[in-house]
Design a protein around this motif. Structure first.
Motif, short mmCIF file in Angstrom:
data_model
loop_
_atom_site.label_atom_id
_atom_site.label_comp_id
_atom_site.label_asym_id
_atom_site.label_seq_id
_atom_site.Cartn_x
_atom_site.Cartn_y
_atom_site.Cartn_z
N TYR A 244 -90.33 26.36 -72.82
CA TYR A 244 -91.33 27.27 -73.39
C TYR A 244 -92.68 27.08 -72.71
CZ TYR A 244 -94.11 29.76 -76.86
OH TYR A 244 -94.95 30.64 -77.49
N ARG A 251 -91.02 31.96 -71.97
CA ARG A 251 -92.01 31.97 -73.05
C ARG A 251 -92.34 33.40 -73.47
NH1 ARG A 251 -95.37 29.22 -70.67
NH2 ARG A 251 -96.73 30.82 -69.79
N GLU A 252 -92.52 34.28 -72.52
CA GLU A 252 -92.86 35.66 -72.84
C GLU A 252 -91.71 36.36 -73.56
OE1 GLU A 252 -93.91 37.44 -69.16
OE2 GLU A 252 -95.94 36.59 -69.12
N ASP A 255 -91.66 34.90 -77.21
CA ASP A 255 -92.77 35.44 -78.00
C ASP A 255 -92.55 36.93 -78.30
OD1 ASP A 255 -93.97 32.99 -77.96
OD2 ASP A 255 -95.38 33.46 -76.33
N THR A 258 -89.61 37.41 -80.86
CA THR A 258 -90.06 37.02 -82.20
C THR A 258 -90.97 38.08 -82.80
OG1 THR A 258 -89.93 34.68 -81.59
CG2 THR A 258 -91.24 35.25 -83.53
N LYS A 259 -91.86 38.61 -81.98
CA LYS A 259 -92.83 39.59 -82.47
C LYS A 259 -92.17 40.89 -82.90
CE LYS A 259 -97.20 41.81 -81.20
NZ LYS A 259 -98.29 41.89 -80.20
#
Length: 438
Positions: A244, A251-252, A255, A258-259
């Protein structure tokens, strides 16, 4: 037909999916040539197996109905149905030609994985020394070239992209981890395990990272959470943190995923990773199509039609992104959309009823092969929507027949015990050496 040439050709269908011979009137892959060569021989020798026909008959009938009502297109259905069904038949024939010798076939696959991993390491070395033809294989009939990222490029070997390498080599990675961690030498040697693991890490692929966590989870299931969780879970946590914090693309994606899945509002494509939006968009499309056509979906090949109807990009002002329009970015989502409850149920049945856990395995290799192949099945269900690319039906048939082999071994052992009891002695007593007279 199980000679060296046949074995080589079979491996081609698994590892050379990105190599094409021609592009018009359709893309002709090397794997198609192999099937054309062997299919007539297999059909004449073995006939048409019953199970594939039984499984695909409801799909054929429902698919033709959905064409008539306008939920699918004839060309899309025929293309995917013929490709999927013929691929399932072909690899079923392969198992039969090898007399269902899953150990031999799995060892063949592992040797192929070693070769493509070595090519991948050569690719990375060539990049570091600036030898173009050694790392960009677009000159060699490869549909794609290199993938930027990681250490300059991400290892994809002879595959079209790192994710495909990670998916196909996933079972070999599982075996390699097990062999090194438990100091075993099943199927491949220690140095070969190191080659596979090293190449795997250099893909910097999200699919590869998912495979690593799936492998760890399956090892925990087989060896016990209490005993090994104290080691594996911290390693998994720090491994996740490292990925991450050091792999920007990973990582992108995390994120972004999840968003979009945690928000009740329509995501702004400019605020999330493109891959995360594509997955979420196809999730919305598949679930909407499933809710309207629950039993059989709308037929093989119909997800592009559903995409045009339910895509979030149809909203005013949205950027028109059609990535993964054909395959839904996930086989589970595609099955949900195109085959409905029927197709998803068949896949769930296959996974759950044919797994060979360690505590029910008749030998060390049965559970190892079964769980290794489960890695590629699970990651393809999550993030790979093509039904028959990279020989996916090969892994499905292997998974199925590994369990049948395990059951046959258990039945044989039970029969021996029964015969021994009928003769008034235990199997161990029967096999004990007869004392020699002094």
């Amino acid at each position: 037909m199980t000679g060296k040439f046949a074995r080589f050709c079979i491996l081609l269908t698994i590892f050379l999916s990105s190599y094409i011979l021609f592009r018009s009137p359709f893309e002709g892959y090397i794997t198609y040539l192999v099937m054309v060569m062997f299919f007539p021989i297999y059909v004449v020798r073995y006939g048409i197996p019953r199970l594939p026909v039984l499984l695909f008959t409801p799909i054929l009938i429902s698919g033709l109905i959905y064409i008539q009502v306008g939920d699918n297109e004839t060309g899309l259905f025929i293309k995917i149905f013929i490709g999927f069904f013929s691929s399932v038949l072909f690899y079923r024939y392969v198992l039969q030609a090898f007399e269902y010798d899953v150990d031999t076939l799995f060892e063949m696959y592992l040797k192929g994985s070693v070769v493509v991993s070595m090519i991948g390491l050569f690719q990375m070395l060539s990049f570091f020394v600036g030898f173009g033809p050694g790392y960009d294989y677009s000159w060699l009939l490869n549909k794609w070239g290199t993938s930027p990222g990681g250490l300059g490029i991400r290892l994809n070997s002879i595959f079209s992209e790192p994710a495909y390498f990670a998916g196909v080599v996933g079972p070999a990675f599982f075996v390699s981890i097990y062999n090194l961690f438990f100091r075993k030498n099943f199927f491949i040697k220690r140095w070969q395990c190191i080659v596979i693991i090293t190449a795997y890490m250099l893909t910097f692929s999200t699919l590869g990272i998912i495979s690593i966590f799936v492998s760890g989870f399956l090892l925990l299931l087989n060896f016990g959470f209490v005993r090994y969780a104290i080691i594996v879970l911290p390693l998994g946590f720090f491994g996740y943190q490292y990925a991450y914090n050091n792999i920007e693309d990973f990582r992108e994606r995390v994120d972004g995923t999840t968003k979009v899945f945690s928000s009740d509002e329509m995501p702004d494509i400019n605020d999330v990773h493109g891959s995360s939006f594509v997955l979420y968009n196809n999730y919305v499309i598949a679930t909407e199509n499933f809710s309207r056509n629950t039993l059989f979906g709308t037929g093989l090949g119909s997800h592009p039609v559903a995409f045009d109807r339910y895509s979030l990009t149809n909203a005013p002002g949205m950027i028109q992104i059609n990535f993964n329009k054909a395959d839904a970015n996930s086989m589970l989502l595609r099955l949900l959309s195109e085959t409905g409850l029927y197709g998803v149920s068949v896949m769930i049945w296959l996974v759950l009823s044919n797994l060979v856990p360690k505590n029910r395995s008749q030998n060390e290799t049965n559970w190892l092969m079964s769980n290794a192949i489960l890695v590629v099945i699970l990651v393809y269900l999550m993030r790979q929507g093509h039904y028959f690319i990279n020989g996916f039906p090969f892994f499905l048939w292997m998974y199925y027949y590994i369990r049948k082999k395990n059951v046959a071994m258990a039945n044989a052992e039970t029969e021996e015990e029964t015969q021994a009891i009928d003769k008034g002695s235990s199997p161990n007593e029967q096999l004990a050496p007869i004392p020699q007279a002094s």
